[in-house]
Every structure is written in structure tokens, then in C-alpha cells.
Design an enzyme around this catalytic site. Structure first.
Site, short mmCIF file in Angstrom:
data_model
loop_
_atom_site.label_atom_id
_atom_site.label_comp_id
_atom_site.label_asym_id
_atom_site.label_seq_id
_atom_site.Cartn_x
_atom_site.Cartn_y
_atom_site.Cartn_z
N CYS A 133 -26.21 7.91 2.28
CA CYS A 133 -26.15 7.42 0.89
C CYS A 133 -25.06 8.16 0.11
CB CYS A 133 -27.50 7.60 0.23
SG CYS A 133 -27.48 7.12 -1.50
N CYS A 152 -25.86 9.01 -3.49
CA CYS A 152 -26.84 10.11 -3.66
C CYS A 152 -26.16 11.45 -3.44
CB CYS A 152 -27.98 10.01 -2.65
SG CYS A 152 -28.68 8.39 -2.45
N ASP A 153 -25.32 11.54 -2.41
CA ASP A 153 -24.84 12.84 -1.95
C ASP A 153 -23.34 13.07 -2.13
OD1 ASP A 153 -27.43 13.41 -1.09
OD2 ASP A 153 -27.10 12.34 0.78
#
Ligand code: NDP
Length: 311
Positions: free
Chosen positions: A134, A137-138
Site C-alpha cells: 500500500c 499507507c507507507d
């Protein structure tokens, strides 16, 4: 035991749309959100192709809007994961978090799909230490660093473009000699200077002392000019597609060989009366927010019809 007329499992566009329709039809739906409230769209960036938002909208915002629309009409949204089901009884039984069992006259399965991994032991070895599925997300952890994204579809291109805005350099690792992604995404990748596409490359493993420091690739595997390529990277992102979240239902609900729930052509009806499937868990073909939302609508309408006819 609590009894509900309509139990919706999943909180992506399919689940929330089913909740909007079911609550407006006075079915007093209860929806369980699962581990990723809002579903896969909360891990994407800008959504440019959902009708009604000509300037685009972020995935998180779109899902928040759908959620509050469902709540406005009385849908009850709860946190919890389905741990087991019994669809062999009437009413159906659904157990949440191995604790609470609910009786449901109708069930709408909208559990979506989850990111696939390559299956390399190094993906687990470096989980949370440089391996991610992701980018939104990261990605933040890789500002001004070098990352690799694996995959050649729209997701891989989207992730690569997003990461290119943060990272110094992005390698897009594609196993075929071409990208499968849509033309517009291919063009955007080509226009992004710090993305380098590595065609005909496959991943052998990762290396690094304290987290990912590099990736071992093989170019033109099986050909006479096969060549091993080691690249220094800080982050390794998977974007090779998804698998449907249908495992918990498989003892009762028919699935295809990939695990997608089978539905009667053109309807959300599964092989079990009163159990409907909507969104990516039952859709190997389109997998779009708008198609998921549409199928959630159909599932709620069918649930209402089923309840009326079984009275
Ligand atoms: P896709 O199934 O479209 O693409 C998966 C990619 O991963 C392919 O390039 C595939 O390679 C590659 N792949 C699969 N397994 C491996 C493996 N073991 N090793 C290396 N590479 C592998 O999935 P997406 O998630 O990209 O897209 C899913 C759907 O969502 C599509 O319909 C897409 O159009 C849509 N989507 C649309 C967006 C948009 O902007 N509208 C954004 C994101 C997704 P190969 O080509 O060789 O099979």
C-alpha cells in the site's frame, strides 16, 4: 440471540451502498466493517473516475461520505470481523470475532479483496521493514529514497506515480515486455521522469541487514540471455492484484477456482437463498468502485424482495 433482517458484511462501496438502500427500505441493516473500514479505496489516492466528482475525490473522503449517507438513513455500523457462518439454518447465523452470534434473515457479503503477495519468504522476513502492498499507507517513509513497485496493471502504475512524488527514484518491475495498465496510466508513467520501467524482470528475493536494502531480480528468465540484476532499494511495494475475501463463507457459498463468489448471472444471488454477494468478492472482471456500488444496490433490492416473498 440478536436477530436482524439484513446483515451486511464489509464496508467498501458495495457494503455502504447496500446499507444506504437497505436502510431506506426499512430493513434496519447492521453492517460490520471488518479490519479495513472503508475498504480498499481508503488505500488509494485520488479517485478520478467516480461519477459526480469532476475534480476527483480522495478514497478516504468518498468512503466517509458513503458511510455517513448510510448512517443518515439508520444503518447501524459496527466494528468486527466475521469469524464463522452457518448458512445451513434459518435464519442464517453469523459469528463476529468468535464471540457474538447474530441471526440474520438476509446476508449481503461485501468483503472485497485483499492485496496479493508474490509468495517469497523474504516478503514475510521484511514485513513492516520495507515490504508493503500500500503505497499511500507507507509511501511517506520513503521520501527521497529509492523504491521498487512490482506489477504492470493500473494499480502498479498508480502506486509508482504516487511514490514518484515522494521518492527519489522508482523502479517499476514488470514481468512482461509491456504494461497491462490503461493507456492513460501508461502515459503518466512514461511522463514521470523518476520512474524507470524494468520490463521482463521478475523478483527472486530481497536483501538487507536491518530492513530492505536491495532487491534481487532476474531479467528474461529462462531465455539464453537470462541475467540476474541486483538493485539497491529502500522499499519494495507489491501491486500485483488482489484475491477475494471469501474464505470464511466457502463451506456454504459456491466460489470459482480463484475464490470469487459465484452469483446467478446478472444478479447478486448466491447458491444460498437469502445470501447475496456484492463488490469485488464476487467480481473478477470489473473491480471498480462504481461497479461495486451498483452491485451493493442490487443486493439490497434483492434482499428486500426476498424478505417480502418469504413472509
Ligand atoms: P491487474 O490484475 O490488472 O494487474 C496485475 C499486474 O500484476 C499485472 O501486470 C500482472 O502481470 C502482475 N502480476 C501478477 N502476478 C504477478 C507475479 N507473480 N509476479 C509479477 N507480476 C505479477 O490488477 P490491478 O490491481 O492493477 O488492477 C485491478 C483492476 O482495478 C483492474 O481492472 C484495473 O483496471 C482497476 N484499477 C483501476 C484504476 C484506475 O485508475 N481506474 C486504478 C487501480 C486499479 P501480467 O500483466 O503479466 O499478468
Amino acid at each position: 440471540m440478536e436477530r436482524v433482517k439484513c446483515l451486511i458484511i464489509g464496508s467498501g462501496p458495495a457494503g455502504y451502498t447496500a446499507a444506504i438502500y437497505a436502510s431506506r427500505a426499512n430493513l434496519s441493516p447492521v453492517l460490520y466493517e471488518g479490519i479495513q473500514p472503508g475498504g480498499q479505496l481508503t488505500t488509494t489516492t485520488e479517485i478520478e473516475n467516480f461519477p459526480g466528482f469532476p475534480d476527483g475525490i480522495t478514497g478516504t473522503e468518498l468512503m466517509e461520505k458513503m458511510r455517513s449517507q448510510a448512517e443518515r438513513f439508520g444503518a447501524e455500523i459496527r466494528i468486527g470481523m466475521v469469524s464463522s457462518v452457518d448458512f445451513g439454518v434459518t435464519p442464517k447465523q453469523v459469528t463476529i470475532d468468535n464471540e457474538t452470534t447474530i441471526e440474520a434473515d438476509t446476508v449481503i457479503i461485501a468483503t472485497g479483496a485483499s492485496a496479493k503477495y508474490l509468495g517469497l519468504p523474504d516478503e514475510q522476513k521484511y514485513a513492516g521493514m520495507g515490504v508493503s502492498a500500500c503505497a499511500t499507507c507507507d509511501g511517506f517513509f520513503y521520501r527521497k529514497k529509492t523504491v521498487a513497485v512490482v506489477g504492470g496493471g493500473d494499480t502498479a502504475c498508480e502506486e509508482a506515480i504516487y511514490l514518484a512524488g515522494l521518492a527519489k527514484k522508482v523502479y517499476l518491475v514488470v514481468r512482461k515486455p509491456f504494461l497491462r495498465a490503461s493507456k492513460i496510466m501508461q502515459e503518466r508513467v512514461a511522463e514521470t521522469e523518476n520512474i524507470e520501467v524494468l520490463y521482463e524482470h521478475q523478483t527472486l528475493g530481497l536483501f538487507g541487514e536491518n530492513g530492505v536494502e536491495g532487491v534481487r531480480l532476474v531479467k528474461r528468465r529462462g531465455e539464453t540471455d537470462e541475467e540476474e540484476v541486483n538493485l539497491a532499494i529502500d522499499g519494495f511495494f507489491l501491486a500485483i492484484g488482489h484475491h477475494p475475501n471469501s474464505d470464511v463463507f466457502k463451506n456454504f457459498v459456491e466460489t470459482d477456482e480463484l475464490g470469487y463468489i459465484k452469483t446467478e448471472a446478472g444478479t447478486p444471488k448466491t447458491n444460498i437463498e437469502g445470501v447475496f454477494a456484492a463488490g469485488d468478492v464476487a467480481d473478477p472482471h470489473y473491480r471498480q468502485a462504481i461497479t461495486a456500488a451498483a452491485s451493493g444496490c442490487r443486493a439490497a433490492i434483492e434482499a428486500e424482495r426476498y424478505l417480502k416473498s418469504s413472509k
